[in-house]
Design a protein around this motif. Structure first.
Motif, PDB file in Angstrom:
ATOM      1  N   ARG A  43      41.672  50.709  33.600  1.00 25.05           N
ATOM      2  CA  ARG A  43      42.753  50.515  34.574  1.00 25.05           C
ATOM      3  C   ARG A  43      42.752  51.642  35.593  1.00 25.05           C
ATOM      4  O   ARG A  43      42.884  51.403  36.792  1.00 25.05           O
TER       5      ARG A  43
ATOM      6  N   GLU B 146      41.870  40.721  36.212  1.00 25.93           N
ATOM      7  CA  GLU B 146      42.039  39.952  37.444  1.00 25.93           C
ATOM      8  C   GLU B 146      40.900  38.965  37.605  1.00 25.93           C
ATOM      9  O   GLU B 146      41.089  37.833  38.050  1.00 25.93           O
TER      10      GLU B 146
ATOM     11  N   ARG C 125      34.195  46.355  55.342  1.00 25.92           N
ATOM     12  CA  ARG C 125      34.893  46.058  54.088  1.00 25.92           C
ATOM     13  C   ARG C 125      35.389  47.361  53.436  1.00 25.92           C
ATOM     14  O   ARG C 125      36.464  47.400  52.862  1.00 25.92           O
TER      15      ARG C 125
ATOM     16  N   ARG D 187      29.890  42.454  40.602  1.00 28.05           N
ATOM     17  CA  ARG D 187      30.114  42.889  41.977  1.00 28.05           C
ATOM     18  C   ARG D 187      31.608  43.077  42.229  1.00 28.05           C
ATOM     19  O   ARG D 187      32.027  44.072  42.810  1.00 28.05           O
TER      20      ARG D 187
ATOM     21  N   LYS E  83      32.808  46.111  40.674  1.00 28.04           N
ATOM     22  CA  LYS E  83      32.451  47.306  41.469  1.00 28.04           C
ATOM     23  C   LYS E  83      33.380  47.483  42.655  1.00 28.04           C
ATOM     24  O   LYS E  83      33.624  48.589  43.103  1.00 28.04           O
ATOM     25  N   LEU E  84      33.888  46.352  43.181  1.00 29.27           N
ATOM     26  CA  LEU E  84      34.779  46.443  44.341  1.00 29.27           C
ATOM     27  C   LEU E  84      36.183  46.866  43.940  1.00 29.27           C
ATOM     28  O   LEU E  84      37.041  47.036  44.794  1.00 29.27           O
ATOM     29  N   GLY E  85      36.425  46.996  42.640  1.00 30.90           N
ATOM     30  CA  GLY E  85      37.725  47.495  42.226  1.00 30.90           C
ATOM     31  C   GLY E  85      38.589  46.469  41.523  1.00 30.90           C
ATOM     32  O   GLY E  85      39.736  46.727  41.216  1.00 30.90           O
ATOM     33  N   PHE E  86      38.031  45.277  41.283  1.00 30.73           N
ATOM     34  CA  PHE E  86      38.814  44.295  40.534  1.00 30.73           C
ATOM     35  C   PHE E  86      38.803  44.657  39.054  1.00 30.73           C
ATOM     36  O   PHE E  86      37.743  44.985  38.503  1.00 30.73           O
ATOM     37  N   HIS E  87      39.962  44.594  38.442  1.00 28.38           N
ATOM     38  CA  HIS E  87      40.062  44.798  37.001  1.00 28.38           C
ATOM     39  C   HIS E  87      39.534  43.550  36.329  1.00 28.38           C
ATOM     40  O   HIS E  87      39.671  42.449  36.864  1.00 28.38           O
TER      41      HIS E  87
ATOM     42  N   GLU F 139      35.630  36.683  55.342  1.00 27.41           N
ATOM     43  CA  GLU F 139      36.138  36.489  53.977  1.00 27.41           C
ATOM     44  C   GLU F 139      35.721  37.641  53.060  1.00 27.41           C
ATOM     45  O   GLU F 139      36.482  38.068  52.187  1.00 27.41           O
TER      46      GLU F 139
ATOM     47  N   ASN G 252      42.570  41.833  50.447  1.00 31.71           N
ATOM     48  CA  ASN G 252      43.590  41.117  49.681  1.00 31.71           C
ATOM     49  C   ASN G 252      44.081  41.914  48.481  1.00 31.71           C
ATOM     50  O   ASN G 252      45.196  41.716  48.014  1.00 31.71           O
ATOM     51  N   ILE G 253      43.223  42.774  47.948  1.00 34.41           N
ATOM     52  CA  ILE G 253      43.637  43.532  46.768  1.00 34.41           C
ATOM     53  C   ILE G 253      44.821  44.418  47.104  1.00 34.41           C
ATOM     54  O   ILE G 253      45.774  44.506  46.342  1.00 34.41           O
TER      55      ILE G 253
ATOM     56  N   ARG H 129      39.557  52.722  42.505  1.00 32.85           N
ATOM     57  CA  ARG H 129      38.705  51.976  43.437  1.00 32.85           C
ATOM     58  C   ARG H 129      39.513  51.153  44.425  1.00 32.85           C
ATOM     59  O   ARG H 129      39.026  50.772  45.478  1.00 32.85           O
ATOM     60  N   LYS H 130      40.747  50.858  44.037  1.00 33.27           N
ATOM     61  CA  LYS H 130      41.584  50.099  44.963  1.00 33.27           C
ATOM     62  C   LYS H 130      42.270  51.016  45.969  1.00 33.27           C
ATOM     63  O   LYS H 130      42.481  50.649  47.115  1.00 33.27           O
TER      64      LYS H 130
ATOM     65  N   LEU I 136      40.281  33.694  47.686  1.00 34.78           N
ATOM     66  CA  LEU I 136      38.837  33.959  47.772  1.00 34.78           C
ATOM     67  C   LEU I 136      38.218  34.209  46.409  1.00 34.78           C
ATOM     68  O   LEU I 136      37.121  33.750  46.119  1.00 34.78           O
ATOM     69  N   LEU I 137      38.972  34.910  45.564  1.00 37.67           N
ATOM     70  CA  LEU I 137      38.480  35.209  44.218  1.00 37.67           C
ATOM     71  C   LEU I 137      38.231  33.900  43.461  1.00 37.67           C
ATOM     72  O   LEU I 137      37.183  33.701  42.834  1.00 37.67           O
TER      73      LEU I 137
ATOM     74  N   GLN J 263      38.115  40.234  53.834  1.00 41.26           N
ATOM     75  CA  GLN J 263      39.457  39.878  53.347  1.00 41.26           C
ATOM     76  C   GLN J 263      39.569  39.993  51.830  1.00 41.26           C
ATOM     77  O   GLN J 263      40.601  40.373  51.300  1.00 41.26           O
ATOM     78  N   LEU J 264      38.468  39.653  51.148  1.00 37.84           N
ATOM     79  CA  LEU J 264      38.477  39.715  49.687  1.00 37.84           C
ATOM     80  C   LEU J 264      38.939  41.096  49.231  1.00 37.84           C
ATOM     81  O   LEU J 264      39.758  41.253  48.339  1.00 37.84           O
ATOM     82  N   LYS J 265      38.379  42.099  49.913  1.00 33.51           N
ATOM     83  CA  LYS J 265      38.744  43.475  49.563  1.00 33.51           C
ATOM     84  C   LYS J 265      40.151  43.802  50.052  1.00 33.51           C
ATOM     85  O   LYS J 265      40.945  44.393  49.326  1.00 33.51           O
TER      86      LYS J 265
ATOM     87  N   LEU K  57      27.502  42.113  49.054  1.00 28.89           N
ATOM     88  CA  LEU K  57      28.322  41.116  49.746  1.00 28.89           C
ATOM     89  C   LEU K  57      28.191  39.782  49.012  1.00 28.89           C
ATOM     90  O   LEU K  57      27.239  39.565  48.262  1.00 28.89           O
TER      91      LEU K  57
ATOM     92  N   MET L 268      44.913  35.390  46.443  1.00 28.48           N
ATOM     93  CA  MET L 268      43.587  35.617  45.837  1.00 28.48           C
ATOM     94  C   MET L 268      42.742  34.350  45.885  1.00 28.48           C
ATOM     95  O   MET L 268      41.959  34.066  44.992  1.00 28.48           O
TER      96      MET L 268
ATOM     97  N   SER M 181      40.021  51.150  37.988  1.00 29.78           N
ATOM     98  CA  SER M 181      40.352  50.032  38.861  1.00 29.78           C
ATOM     99  C   SER M 181      41.329  50.468  39.953  1.00 29.78           C
ATOM    100  O   SER M 181      41.156  50.134  41.123  1.00 29.78           O
TER     101      SER M 181
END
Lengths: 214, 396
Positions: free
Chosen positions: A78, B318, A154, B308, B311-315, A105, A112-113, A84-85, B3-4, A108-110, A97, B1, A81
């Motif tokens: 956690r 999620e 991104r 991936r 790595k982008l920070g998703f738990h 998109e 959106n977090i 990184r957010k 896109l996820l 946006q994916l990033k 990507l 979410m 996570s």
């Protein structure tokens, strides 16, 4: 945010001669928020390994790495996570990507977090890199240089204290490189963030405060 | 979410999920319909039982060759009668009392052909007899013996014997007017009594006389060895109880099977339902496996994307969410559809049963909702756990 390395070296690097490295096995190396570091080295010297260790996706190293005085091996899922957010952003050398999503998109994916920036802001940032016309194309059909710029954008749509950029200009011409570098610096300034940028060649990057040899 | 979800759902296998969905649905409908109809039929059986009197069951031992040759006697010992009385289905038990002296009957009537026959008597307590008659009384001073014979005997005479021998058919009312004599003998004396048929029994296939008369007569004339009663009558308020048939079979006792129809039906019903439940369980089990495997396949197809995203920070939790949502949507659909289909079946069954004037619930029993929701929750929980474990593993 301060990174501190104590005699840190990735295990695969042990086989190499690292005597002249300013980073590997350094007694105590500090990377501080608000400063920008450029790490130059030829291939195979462990640039990506360094960033991966800092980003928490590699743990095969000797020595210790501290983030704000906490050993990073103690961080939970956690915590990584959340880091990184909110505090660490990265531009992967391999970009990472999603080919099926459009450039927009992917960004946006990033976003959106955290919902850190508005869609208008994304447009502005893209415009600064001349990426506006390509936003609605699938990432998979863009050129590698364009994809690199998508990955940069991104990485800029989230809050961060440190931005890790792994050879992110490798497929751009001089003009685009400078534009992108300028944007990155600008965004780091706004956040008072640190920048760790690895580079293959010795391209003159104005404004880099610290150069480190790996 | 959005896109996820878009990224992760792209790799689903529509056909796998469809088959898993249909399989689970089929299993659930089978299970729920089984439970629904089991409850219905059970209530129909017990309803009929309430309408009827308690069942009177006459039990005898099976006759075998050893008894024919005189090597062993057919009869219930006191212990055996005791054992029957102790069974949970037996509310009242009484042995048949037999005559222990010779009896014969003959007619002395001009209007009726001469008739002579050896007879036997049996007696049981009055509460077991289905004929109520004011003349069913023994008075030694009057010397008139009331007799109850099976309805079948009269039918046999009227519709079998009489027409073939050119004899008149006799209606019930007339039979009781026929006077005949009964000769009882033993202990060095014999006496004649007049006999009168006072009723016809549908329940007991024997020639019955009042119990107090037979006790008195055995006392006065009896000289045979005291034998064990060859028949026992028992009253059961719950003749649908399958343990009656089981007990009789285990002991090698015999009875008129017709009377135990509902008990046997109950056994068959239970067998069919348990078979149905086993089949349903197997189908649900297999469908659950297909579900599990389809989701795991979907996750492993997306493994690069999952790494991936991580790595982008998703738990990883999620990342699991789109899979869990997909699972829950499908599971909710299974619950909904299976309840709808089962209630349609129940409605259909209700109309069919009405034609046979059986009262069967047209709506679902409450327990079905509990069962389906409980099972779905269990399957979902297991799947959610599997999803979390495999996404976490990919993120390591």
């Amino acid at each position: 945010m301060i990174f501190r390395f104590e005699k840190m070296i990735p295990l695969p690097m042990l086989e190499q001669d690292t005597a002249d490295s300013e980073i590997w096995e350094a007694e105590s190396l500090l990377l501080e928020q608000g400063k920008s570091y450029v790490i130059e080295a030829p291939s195979g010297r462990g640039k990506t390994s360094l960033l991966s260790v800092m980003y928490g996706i590699r743990t095969d190293y000797r020595g210790k790495v501290f983030l704000d005085n906490s050993n990073i091996t103690s961080f939970t899922w956690r915590e990584w996570s959340v880091l990184r957010k909110k505090r660490l952003s990265i531009i992967f050398q391999g970009l990472e990507l999603f080919d099926d999503l459009t450039a927009l998109e992917n960004i946006q994916l990033k976003n959106n977090i955290t919902g850190h920036v508005s869609n208008e802001k994304i447009g502005e940032l893209a415009d600064a890199l001349d990426m506006d016309p390509y936003l609605h194309r699938k990432a998979g059909i863009l050129s590698f240089g364009q994809q690199q710029r998508v990955a940069i954008l991104r990485a800029l749509v989230q809050p961060f204290d440190f931005l890790l950029a792994d050879e992110c200009f490798s497929h751009m011409d001089r003009e685009n490189t400078l534009k992108a570098y300028q944007l990155i610096q600008q965004e780091c300034e706004v956040r008072n963030a640190g920048l760790v940028l690895t580079s293959l060649n010795e391209t003159e990057l104005p404004g880099a405060e610290v150069r480190l040899k790996l | 979410m959005r896109l996820l979800y878009q990224i992760l759902w792209k790799d689903h296998s529509r056909s796998h999920l469809l088959w898993a969905f249909l399989g689970t649905l089929a299993g659930f409908v089978l299970l729920l319909a089984g439970i629904q109809f089991y409850i219905d039929i059970k209530s129909v059986l017990s309803e009929n039982r309430d309408l009827l009197d308690p069942e009177y069951i006459v039990i005898n031992k099976k006759v075998n060759i050893a008894q024919t040759l005189g090597l062993s006697r057919v009869g219930f010992t006191e212990e055996e009668i005791e054992e029957i009385a102790l069974q949970p289905f037996a509310d009242q038990v009484a042995p048949f009392l037999s005559n222990e002296f010779p009896v014969s009957g003959y007619t002395e009537n001009e209007r009726f052909p001469d008739f002579y026959t050896d007879l036997f008597f049996e007696a049981i307590p009055n509460e077991f007899i289905d004929v109520k008659s004011e003349e069913w009384l023994w008075d030694p001073d009057e010397g008139k013996i009331p007799i109850i014979i099976p309805q079948d005997y009269l039918n046999l005479y009227n519709f079998g014997f009489a027409p073939s021998q050119g004899l008149p058919q006799i209606p019930k009312g007339v039979i009781s007017m026929i006077n005949f004599k009964l000769r009882l003998q033993g202990k060095g004396r014999y006496d004649d009594y007049s006999g009168q048929i006072v009723g016809f029994s549908n329940r007991i296939h024997s020639i019955l006389v009042p119990l107090d008369f037979l006790k008195w007569a055995n006392d006065r004339y009896g000289y045979f060895d005291k034998s064990n009663p060859s028949q026992v009558i028992l009253v059961s308020k719950n003749p649908t109880d399958p343990s009656i048939v089981r007990f009789l079979e285990e002991k090698g006792y015999d009875t008129i099977r017709e009377k135990l129809k509902s008990s046997r039906m109950n056994i068959i019903l239970k067998l069919i339902i348990s078979f149905l439940v086993v089949v349903a369980a197997i189908i649900i089990g297999l469908a659950f496996l297909v579900f599990l495997l389809s989701l795991q396949l979907m996750i492993s197809r997306s493994s690069d994307k999952i790494r991936r995203l991580h790595k982008l920070g998703f738990h990883y939790r999620e990342i699991s969410r789109p899979y869990i949502l997909l699972l829950l949507v499908l599971m909710t659909a299974v619950t909904g559809f299976s309840l709808i289909i089962t209630s349609l079946l129940a409605g259909k069954f209700h109309t069919m049963a009405q034609e046979w004037s059986l009262n069967i619930s047209p709506s679902l029993h409450g327990i079905l909702f509990g069962v389906s929701v409980g099972l779905i929750a269990l399957i979902s929980l297991a799947n959610v756990a599997a999803i979390l474990v495999s996404t976490k593993k990919l993120c390591q």
